[in-house]
Design a protein around this motif. Structure first.
Motif, PDB file in Angstrom:
ATOM      1  N   LEU A 176       0.869  -1.171   0.000  1.00 29.97           N
ATOM      2  CA  LEU A 176       0.000   0.000   0.000  1.00 29.97           C
ATOM      3  C   LEU A 176       0.908   1.223   0.000  1.00 29.97           C
ATOM      4  N   GLN A 177       0.977   1.896  -1.133  1.00 29.70           N
ATOM      5  CA  GLN A 177       1.733   3.135  -1.238  1.00 29.70           C
ATOM      6  C   GLN A 177       0.817   4.281  -0.817  1.00 29.70           C
ATOM      7  N   MET A 178       1.222   4.994   0.213  1.00 33.71           N
ATOM      8  CA  MET A 178       0.405   6.069   0.760  1.00 33.71           C
ATOM      9  C   MET A 178       1.128   7.397   0.570  1.00 33.71           C
ATOM     10  N   ASN A 179       0.539   8.287  -0.219  1.00 30.45           N
ATOM     11  CA  ASN A 179       1.112   9.607  -0.472  1.00 30.45           C
ATOM     12  C   ASN A 179       0.187  10.687   0.065  1.00 30.45           C
ATOM     13  N   SER A 180       0.717  11.891   0.184  1.00 27.99           N
ATOM     14  CA  SER A 180      -0.072  13.033   0.660  1.00 27.99           C
ATOM     15  C   SER A 180      -0.833  12.683   1.933  1.00 27.99           C
ATOM     16  N   LEU A 181      -0.143  12.103   2.878  1.00 25.47           N
ATOM     17  CA  LEU A 181      -0.788  11.640   4.100  1.00 25.47           C
ATOM     18  C   LEU A 181      -1.334  12.799   4.922  1.00 25.47           C
ATOM     19  N   LYS A 182      -2.472  12.525   5.574  1.00 24.15           N
ATOM     20  CA  LYS A 182      -3.166  13.517   6.396  1.00 24.15           C
ATOM     21  C   LYS A 182      -3.261  13.006   7.827  1.00 24.15           C
ATOM     22  N   PRO A 183      -3.416  13.901   8.789  1.00 27.61           N
ATOM     23  CA  PRO A 183      -3.570  13.445  10.173  1.00 27.61           C
ATOM     24  C   PRO A 183      -4.720  12.448  10.336  1.00 27.61           C
ATOM     25  N   GLU A 184      -5.771  12.592   9.558  1.00 25.91           N
ATOM     26  CA  GLU A 184      -6.908  11.675   9.665  1.00 25.91           C
ATOM     27  C   GLU A 184      -6.613  10.280   9.112  1.00 25.91           C
ATOM     28  N   ASP A 185      -5.449  10.097   8.506  1.00 29.31           N
ATOM     29  CA  ASP A 185      -5.021   8.755   8.086  1.00 29.31           C
ATOM     30  C   ASP A 185      -4.392   7.968   9.239  1.00 29.31           C
ATOM     31  N   THR A 186      -4.190   8.626  10.366  1.00 33.05           N
ATOM     32  CA  THR A 186      -3.611   7.956  11.527  1.00 33.05           C
ATOM     33  C   THR A 186      -4.505   6.813  11.983  1.00 33.05           C
ATOM     34  N   ALA A 187      -3.932   5.625  12.064  1.00 31.94           N
ATOM     35  CA  ALA A 187      -4.681   4.427  12.437  1.00 31.94           C
ATOM     36  C   ALA A 187      -3.738   3.234  12.492  1.00 31.94           C
ATOM     37  N   VAL A 188      -4.253   2.127  12.991  1.00 34.84           N
ATOM     38  CA  VAL A 188      -3.571   0.844  12.830  1.00 34.84           C
ATOM     39  C   VAL A 188      -4.058   0.252  11.508  1.00 34.84           C
ATOM     40  N   TYR A 189      -3.130  -0.116  10.665  1.00 34.34           N
ATOM     41  CA  TYR A 189      -3.449  -0.659   9.341  1.00 34.34           C
ATOM     42  C   TYR A 189      -3.274  -2.174   9.371  1.00 34.34           C
ATOM     43  N   TYR A 190      -4.293  -2.874   8.872  1.00 36.14           N
ATOM     44  CA  TYR A 190      -4.310  -4.339   8.889  1.00 36.14           C
ATOM     45  C   TYR A 190      -4.330  -4.897   7.478  1.00 36.14           C
ATOM     46  N   CYS A 191      -3.535  -5.913   7.262  1.00 35.87           N
ATOM     47  CA  CYS A 191      -3.572  -6.668   6.019  1.00 35.87           C
ATOM     48  C   CYS A 191      -4.667  -7.728   6.138  1.00 35.87           C
ATOM     49  N   ASN A 192      -5.381  -7.942   5.049  1.00 40.34           N
ATOM     50  CA  ASN A 192      -6.486  -8.901   5.025  1.00 40.34           C
ATOM     51  C   ASN A 192      -6.371  -9.777   3.784  1.00 40.34           C
ATOM     52  N   ALA A 193      -6.702 -11.050   3.942  1.00 40.67           N
ATOM     53  CA  ALA A 193      -6.746 -11.973   2.803  1.00 40.67           C
ATOM     54  C   ALA A 193      -8.009 -12.816   2.908  1.00 40.67           C
ATOM     55  N   GLU A 194      -8.570 -13.175   1.760  1.00 39.32           N
ATOM     56  CA  GLU A 194      -9.797 -13.958   1.743  1.00 39.32           C
ATOM     57  C   GLU A 194      -9.656 -15.161   0.823  1.00 39.32           C
ATOM     58  N   ASP A 195     -10.114 -16.346   1.327  1.00 39.16           N
ATOM     59  CA  ASP A 195     -10.416 -17.450   0.452  1.00 39.16           C
ATOM     60  C   ASP A 195     -11.859 -17.827   0.788  1.00 39.16           C
ATOM     61  N   TYR A 196     -12.097 -18.887   1.515  1.00 39.60           N
ATOM     62  CA  TYR A 196     -13.456 -19.176   1.990  1.00 39.60           C
ATOM     63  C   TYR A 196     -13.690 -18.554   3.359  1.00 39.60           C
ATOM     64  N   ARG A 197     -12.674 -17.912   3.917  1.00 32.98           N
ATOM     65  CA  ARG A 197     -12.768 -17.183   5.185  1.00 32.98           C
ATOM     66  C   ARG A 197     -11.804 -16.010   5.108  1.00 32.98           C
ATOM     67  N   GLY A 212      -1.376  -6.025  12.411  1.00 33.61           N
ATOM     68  CA  GLY A 212      -1.527  -4.582  12.305  1.00 33.61           C
ATOM     69  C   GLY A 212      -0.214  -3.842  12.437  1.00 33.61           C
ATOM     70  N   THR A 213      -0.148  -2.676  11.796  1.00 29.58           N
ATOM     71  CA  THR A 213       1.016  -1.802  11.908  1.00 29.58           C
ATOM     72  C   THR A 213       0.519  -0.364  12.086  1.00 29.58           C
ATOM     73  N   GLN A 214       1.128   0.347  13.011  1.00 30.17           N
ATOM     74  CA  GLN A 214       0.673   1.697  13.355  1.00 30.17           C
ATOM     75  C   GLN A 214       1.199   2.714  12.339  1.00 30.17           C
ATOM     76  N   VAL A 215       0.300   3.549  11.861  1.00 26.79           N
ATOM     77  CA  VAL A 215       0.663   4.699  11.027  1.00 26.79           C
ATOM     78  C   VAL A 215       0.199   5.947  11.753  1.00 26.79           C
ATOM     79  N   THR A 216       1.133   6.851  12.015  1.00 24.30           N
ATOM     80  CA  THR A 216       0.822   8.109  12.700  1.00 24.30           C
ATOM     81  C   THR A 216       1.260   9.265  11.825  1.00 24.30           C
ATOM     82  N   VAL A 217       0.313  10.131  11.505  1.00 27.61           N
ATOM     83  CA  VAL A 217       0.593  11.308  10.679  1.00 27.61           C
ATOM     84  C   VAL A 217       0.457  12.531  11.577  1.00 27.61           C
ATOM     85  N   SER A 218       1.579  13.158  11.863  1.00 25.69           N
ATOM     86  CA  SER A 218       1.578  14.268  12.805  1.00 25.69           C
ATOM     87  C   SER A 218       2.805  15.126  12.593  1.00 25.69           C
ATOM     88  N   SER A 219       2.636  16.413  12.844  1.00 26.41           N
ATOM     89  CA  SER A 219       3.778  17.325  12.770  1.00 26.41           C
ATOM     90  C   SER A 219       4.418  17.482  14.144  1.00 26.41           C
TER      91      SER A 219
END
Length: 113
Positions: A79-100, A106-113
């Motif tokens: 996931l290439q994330m550009n022009s990040l904003k403070p509201e993008d701050t969150a824990v980001y989770y990878c997800n995969a689907e087959d029959y479940r 999770g990995t923490q992303v913090t956008v702050s000055s």
């Protein structure tokens, strides 16, 4: 079973960029869709972007034009994330689907000055 491990999170200033990676292992041949979700404090987990085995993608309106999801191969997603904003701050989770559904830790992303 599918195991997912995220990496690449961190602290970045507004307007900056980060690239998240997700490494999948196990029954990766059964995966049909992979995606990124995020959860901010006090909010529900929400879809950020998804990509299918044939390369079809969809994005949350809030990240369109700024984030790009891609798969390098069957077991690596970015996931290439550009022009990040403070509201993008969150824990980001990878997800995969087959029959479940499968989730990374999770990995923490913090956008702050």
């Amino acid at each position: 079973q599918v195991q997912l491990v995220e990496s690449g999170g961190g602290l970045v200033q507004p307007g900056g960029s980060l690239r998240l990676s997700c490494a999948a292992s196990g029954r990766i041949f059964s995966i049909n869709t992979m995606g990124w979700y995020r959860q901010a404090p006090g909010k529900e987990r929400e879809l950020v972007a998804r990509i299918t085995n044939v390369g079809s993608t969809n994005y949350a309106d809030s990240v369109k034009g700024r984030f790009t999801i891609s798969r390098a191969n069957a077991n690596t997603m970015y996931l290439q994330m550009n022009s990040l904003k403070p509201e993008d701050t969150a824990v980001y989770y990878c997800n995969a689907e087959d029959y479940r559904q499968y989730w990374g830790q999770g990995t923490q992303v913090t956008v702050s000055s």
